[in-house]
Design a protein around this motif. Structure first.
Motif, PDB file in Angstrom:
ATOM      1  N   MET A  15      -9.432   6.797  -5.595  1.00 37.29           N
ATOM      2  CA  MET A  15      -9.468   7.036  -4.639  1.00 37.29           C
ATOM      3  C   MET A  15      -9.832   8.973  -4.287  1.00 37.29           C
ATOM      4  SD  MET A  15      -5.970   6.247  -2.189  1.00 37.29           S
ATOM      5  CE  MET A  15      -4.722   6.923  -2.740  1.00 37.29           C
TER       6      MET A  15
ATOM      7  N   LEU B 299      -7.220  11.060  -6.405  1.00 38.03           N
ATOM      8  CA  LEU B 299      -5.928  10.459  -7.188  1.00 38.03           C
ATOM      9  C   LEU B 299      -6.676   9.326  -8.223  1.00 38.03           C
ATOM     10  CD1 LEU B 299      -3.455   9.994  -4.992  1.00 38.03           C
ATOM     11  CD2 LEU B 299      -3.602  11.369  -6.448  1.00 38.03           C
TER      12      LEU B 299
ATOM     13  N   ARG C 239     -10.416  -1.579  -0.527  1.00 34.50           N
ATOM     14  CA  ARG C 239     -10.328  -1.645   0.991  1.00 34.50           C
ATOM     15  C   ARG C 239     -11.331  -1.765   1.511  1.00 34.50           C
ATOM     16  NH1 ARG C 239      -5.032   0.950  -0.956  1.00 34.50           N
ATOM     17  NH2 ARG C 239      -5.613   3.047  -0.302  1.00 34.50           N
TER      18      ARG C 239
ATOM     19  N   TYR D  77       0.554   8.088   6.731  1.00 34.60           N
ATOM     20  CA  TYR D  77      -1.113   7.748   6.977  1.00 34.60           C
ATOM     21  C   TYR D  77      -0.870   6.247   8.156  1.00 34.60           C
ATOM     22  CZ  TYR D  77      -5.889   6.207   5.318  1.00 34.60           C
ATOM     23  OH  TYR D  77      -6.816   5.895   5.272  1.00 34.60           O
ATOM     24  N   ARG D  78      -1.457   6.200   9.075  1.00 30.02           N
ATOM     25  CA  ARG D  78      -1.834   5.478   9.824  1.00 30.02           C
ATOM     26  C   ARG D  78      -3.133   4.654   9.613  1.00 30.02           C
ATOM     27  NH1 ARG D  78      -1.676   4.957  16.392  1.00 30.02           N
ATOM     28  NH2 ARG D  78      -1.285   2.926  16.505  1.00 30.02           N
TER      29      ARG D  78
ATOM     30  N   ARG E  88     -10.163  16.216  -3.098  1.00 28.59           N
ATOM     31  CA  ARG E  88      -9.220  15.402  -2.973  1.00 28.59           C
ATOM     32  C   ARG E  88      -9.472  13.578  -3.860  1.00 28.59           C
ATOM     33  NH1 ARG E  88      -6.072  15.578   2.517  1.00 28.59           N
ATOM     34  NH2 ARG E  88      -8.369  15.714   3.111  1.00 28.59           N
TER      35      ARG E  88
ATOM     36  N   MET F  93      -0.890  10.030  -0.192  1.00 29.71           N
ATOM     37  CA  MET F  93      -0.879  10.705  -1.124  1.00 29.71           C
ATOM     38  C   MET F  93      -1.804  11.841  -1.313  1.00 29.71           C
ATOM     39  SD  MET F  93       1.943  10.124  -2.564  1.00 29.71           S
ATOM     40  CE  MET F  93       2.379  11.172  -4.337  1.00 29.71           C
ATOM     41  N   LEU F  94      -2.910  11.016  -1.102  1.00 32.22           N
ATOM     42  CA  LEU F  94      -4.257  12.605  -1.003  1.00 32.22           C
ATOM     43  C   LEU F  94      -3.653  13.382  -0.525  1.00 32.22           C
ATOM     44  CD1 LEU F  94      -6.784   9.350  -0.370  1.00 32.22           C
ATOM     45  CD2 LEU F  94      -6.517  11.198  -2.331  1.00 32.22           C
ATOM     46  N   TRP F  95      -2.872  13.459   0.742  1.00 32.14           N
ATOM     47  CA  TRP F  95      -2.600  14.734   1.525  1.00 32.14           C
ATOM     48  C   TRP F  95      -1.057  15.107   0.873  1.00 32.14           C
ATOM     49  CZ3 TRP F  95      -5.527  11.482   4.020  1.00 32.14           C
ATOM     50  CH2 TRP F  95      -6.460  11.286   4.803  1.00 32.14           C
TER      51      TRP F  95
ATOM     52  N   GLN G 192      -6.623   6.545   9.942  1.00 35.11           N
ATOM     53  CA  GLN G 192      -7.579   6.683   8.440  1.00 35.11           C
ATOM     54  C   GLN G 192      -6.968   7.733   8.076  1.00 35.11           C
ATOM     55  OE1 GLN G 192     -11.264   4.398   8.637  1.00 35.11           O
ATOM     56  NE2 GLN G 192     -11.517   5.114  11.316  1.00 35.11           N
ATOM     57  N   ALA G 193      -6.019   8.282   8.612  1.00 33.78           N
ATOM     58  CA  ALA G 193      -5.825   9.822   8.544  1.00 33.78           C
ATOM     59  C   ALA G 193      -4.276   9.895   8.896  1.00 33.78           C
ATOM     60  CB  ALA G 193      -6.397  10.805   8.997  1.00 33.78           C
TER      61      ALA G 193
ATOM     62  N   ASP H 190       1.940   4.613  -5.533  1.00 35.91           N
ATOM     63  CA  ASP H 190       1.323   6.044  -5.105  1.00 35.91           C
ATOM     64  C   ASP H 190      -0.195   5.893  -5.185  1.00 35.91           C
ATOM     65  OD1 ASP H 190       3.743   6.836  -3.867  1.00 35.91           O
ATOM     66  OD2 ASP H 190       4.310   8.252  -6.151  1.00 35.91           O
ATOM     67  N   ASN H 191      -0.779   5.279  -6.324  1.00 35.44           N
ATOM     68  CA  ASN H 191      -2.294   4.937  -6.521  1.00 35.44           C
ATOM     69  C   ASN H 191      -2.783   4.248  -5.380  1.00 35.44           C
ATOM     70  OD1 ASN H 191      -1.687   6.494  -9.500  1.00 35.44           O
ATOM     71  ND2 ASN H 191      -0.454   4.781  -9.851  1.00 35.44           N
ATOM     72  N   SER H 192      -2.692   3.540  -4.674  1.00 32.24           N
ATOM     73  CA  SER H 192      -2.699   3.866  -3.946  1.00 32.24           C
ATOM     74  C   SER H 192      -2.709   3.209  -1.766  1.00 32.24           C
ATOM     75  CB  SER H 192      -2.683   1.445  -3.359  1.00 32.24           C
ATOM     76  OG  SER H 192      -1.727   1.178  -2.874  1.00 32.24           O
ATOM     77  N   ASN H 193      -0.926   4.596  -1.863  1.00 34.91           N
ATOM     78  CA  ASN H 193      -0.852   5.249  -0.903  1.00 34.91           C
ATOM     79  C   ASN H 193      -2.408   6.475  -0.282  1.00 34.91           C
ATOM     80  OD1 ASN H 193       0.295   6.262   0.737  1.00 34.91           O
ATOM     81  ND2 ASN H 193       2.141   6.164   0.484  1.00 34.91           N
ATOM     82  N   PRO H 194      -2.621   5.931   0.367  1.00 37.56           N
ATOM     83  CA  PRO H 194      -4.057   6.851   0.303  1.00 37.56           C
ATOM     84  C   PRO H 194      -3.363   8.366   1.490  1.00 37.56           C
ATOM     85  CG  PRO H 194      -4.246   5.310   2.320  1.00 37.56           C
ATOM     86  CD  PRO H 194      -2.762   4.697   1.537  1.00 37.56           C
TER      87      PRO H 194
ATOM     88  N   MET I 184       1.148  -1.444   0.196  1.00 41.10           N
ATOM     89  CA  MET I 184       0.083  -0.221  -0.159  1.00 41.10           C
ATOM     90  C   MET I 184       0.869   1.269  -0.200  1.00 41.10           C
ATOM     91  SD  MET I 184      -3.123   0.976   2.644  1.00 41.10           S
ATOM     92  CE  MET I 184      -4.177  -0.279   2.800  1.00 41.10           C
TER      93      MET I 184
ATOM     94  N   PHE J 166     -10.582   3.534  -1.884  1.00 38.15           N
ATOM     95  CA  PHE J 166     -10.128   3.065  -3.108  1.00 38.15           C
ATOM     96  C   PHE J 166     -10.579   1.936  -3.891  1.00 38.15           C
ATOM     97  CE2 PHE J 166      -6.910  -0.290  -4.190  1.00 38.15           C
ATOM     98  CZ  PHE J 166      -6.031   0.553  -5.516  1.00 38.15           C
TER      99      PHE J 166
ATOM    100  N   ALA K  83     -11.819   4.024   5.446  1.00 42.80           N
ATOM    101  CA  ALA K  83     -12.319   5.774   4.935  1.00 42.80           C
ATOM    102  C   ALA K  83     -10.934   5.999   3.578  1.00 42.80           C
ATOM    103  CB  ALA K  83     -11.202   6.364   6.298  1.00 42.80           C
TER     104      ALA K  83
END
Lengths: 257, 156, 106
Positions: free
Chosen positions: C23, C5, B117, A201-202, C3, A51-53, A206-207, A45-49, A41, C72, C69
């Motif tokens: 996502m 992706l 997920r 991202y933990r 936001r 990256m939204l931040w 969830q953020a 980078d397309n699945s690492n949340p 995960m 994805f 949350a």
């Protein structure tokens, strides 16, 4: 205190690990302790949340803010150039206040003094996103604590705090992260507490959150009164942890359970 | 007692039962009376028979945190206009409500393969049910052990 | 500020099945959690996701609180023509967020 742990449902399964600081060749990123799924995960980078931040931080970077209507980019230009390696060198010594400052504190200072904006809340979306974006520019670069003697007292204080038992469980950071990093606490890997992926991202949060939020979680976990966000104590701990991780690769945004 | 939440409760009963029955009453009804996994599946299929097979549901058998459990779904289907997967539903056994997601596919989806997920409140079974264009239903299930964090953390 | 992706191959051959990933930042608050002092946190989730290829829905999903949350999702579609893929997320309040990606099909 040790005898009480089982009664509390905690079990530190130490495998005969020698106590004390971790040798340079033994150092491992928290990533290496995670499941293959969590590592995957983070790696994509397309699945690492997180990256939204990073994306939000990128937008904030060039958005004018505050009474001076300046964006970060107005002074610093392209972050991909100007911020490369910067996070790897924080906390740094701040001449204005005469003490060390962490990266989020530095960004907050820019927000208020250079841009004339409100003080951004610690752990608020804006400051976390900007910090993540700036730290992301150091991904892959080695942690490089500045050779600044003025930081030595903070590093020493950070180490002292790291090794000080605290809270109702009477545990120091070092009790787990120096002495029992090969063990597990319940189902969770203990790890060596290297701050290479922050802000992370933990999954638990969830953020994305900061290293100070993570340390706060540990302090609450040992039933200690957490320090205040941005306090000298947290900055000192950050300074010590970064010096302990010198040379390890930055990963921001890391993903951790 | 718990079944009498909205009935008459006299003062003595209230005192002897303590706060317990009041607490039960205060919980959202849905949390107490969630449909079973089988009921949820039947709600999706309209009671039609469900065959085992054609669906592959991949979830790690042990996860580090139930907040983001990776799920991979694949259904054997040519995905043509004449023969394709119409919908795939995901259900859980022990969350407060059984539904997770319902995916709608068609020939333009090209391939019946999905990754996402999900949240699992505790160790439990997850079921995927695929509805084909011929009206048949196929399913697969997987058990997951969810490890809980050792340290509690306050909200804030 | 949306936001989101999204990941779509920039180019493809006509008829190729391509992988698409999307996502979006969203708390997906379940409605089952208590905040500090036992105050229930109201439910706030994305209930529907759609992917449109030149205006036609090629994949859709209905989400429940058991979706993670920052939801994805990875799926596929057939590259039919050069054009735009539009991603649409609708939440409990009916608010719609969108993202787009272009694809060149030869």
């Amino acid at each position: 205190m040790r005898a009480r742990w089982p009664a509390l449902g905690l079990a530190l399964l130490a495998g005969g690990v020698a106590a004390g600081e971790i040798g340079p060749s033994e150092r491992r990123s928290g990533r290496d302790f995670m499941s293959a799924e969590t590592r995957a995960m983070q790696a994509d980078d397309n699945s690492n949340p997180g990256m939204l931040w990073v994306l939000q931080g990128e937008q904030l970077w060039s958005d004018p803010a505050g009474s001076k209507n300046l964006s970060c980019a107005s002074c610093h230009g392209e972050a991909t150039e100007s911020m490369k390696g910067v996070a790897a060198r924080y906390p740094a010594f701040d001449d204005a206040s005469g003490k060390p400052i962490d990266l989020a504190g530095r960004i907050a200072r820019c927000r208020t003094e250079r841009q004339g904006a409100e003080i951004p809340a610690r752990e608020g979306d804006e400051l976390v996103a900007l910090t993540t974006y700036v730290a992301h520019q150091s991904r892959g670069l080695p942690v490089a604590p500045p050779a600044d003697e003025r930081l030595a007292p903070a590093r020493a204080e950070g180490r002292r705090l790291f090794e000080t038992r605290m809270g109702q469980l009477d545990l120091a950071c070092a009790s787990c992260h120096d002495d029992n990093w090969q063990g597990r606490l319940g189902g969770s890997a203990v790890t060596q507490a290297h701050p290479t992926g922050y802000p992370i991202y933990r999954l638990e949060w969830q953020a994305v959150g900061s290293l100070q939020r993570r340390m706060r979680g540990c302090m609450v976990g040992v039933r200690a009164e957490p320090f205040a966000y941005g306090s000298d104590a947290y900055v000192a701990l950050e300074a010590y942890l970064m010096s302990r991780a010198a040379g390890m690769a930055m990963e921001t945004p890391g993903v951790r359970p | 007692m718990a079944g009498d939440c909205h009935g008459m409760i006299d003062r003595r009963e209230l005192l002897t039962a303590g706060g317990a029955s009041l607490l039960v009453c205060a919980l959202p009804g849905s949390a107490l009376a969630r449909p079973s996994l089988a009921e949820a599946v039947a709600g999706f299929t309209g009671g039609a028979p469900v065959q085992t097979g054609r669906v592959t549901l991949t979830i790690p058998p042990l996860v580090e945190n139930g907040n983001a459990v990776g799920v991979n779904l694949a259904v054997e289907s040519p995905m043509t206009a004449a023969d394709h997967v119409r919908r795939i539903a995901l259900f859980n056994e022990k969350n407060p409500q059984p539904d997770i997601a319902i995916f709608t596919l068609g020939p333009r989806t090209g391939r019946a393969r999905i990754a996402t997920r999900i949240r699992l409140a505790t160790s439990q079974t997850v079921v995927a049910v695929a509805e084909m264009s011929d009206g048949s239903y196929w399913s697969s299930s997987a058990s997951v052990i969810v490890t809980l964090a050792a340290c509690i953390e306050d909200l804030s | 500020m949306t936001r989101a992706l999204v990941n779509v191959p920039k180019t493809a051959k006509r008829g190729d099945v391509i992988d698409v990933r999307a996502m979006i930042a969203h708390p997906m608050e379940t409605g089952y959690r208590m905040g500090p002092n036992g105050v229930p946190i109201p439910r706030d989730i994305i209930t529907r996701f759609e992917c449109l290829y030149d205006g036609e829905i090629v994949f859709a999903a209905e989400f429940f609180p058991a979706m993670s949350a920052n939801p994805f999702i990875s799926f596929s579609t057939v590259a039919t023509a050069s054009g735009t893929l539009t991603f649409r997320w609708t939440d409990d309040a009916g608010k719609v967020e969108t993202a787009t990606a272009e694809i060149a099909v030869s």
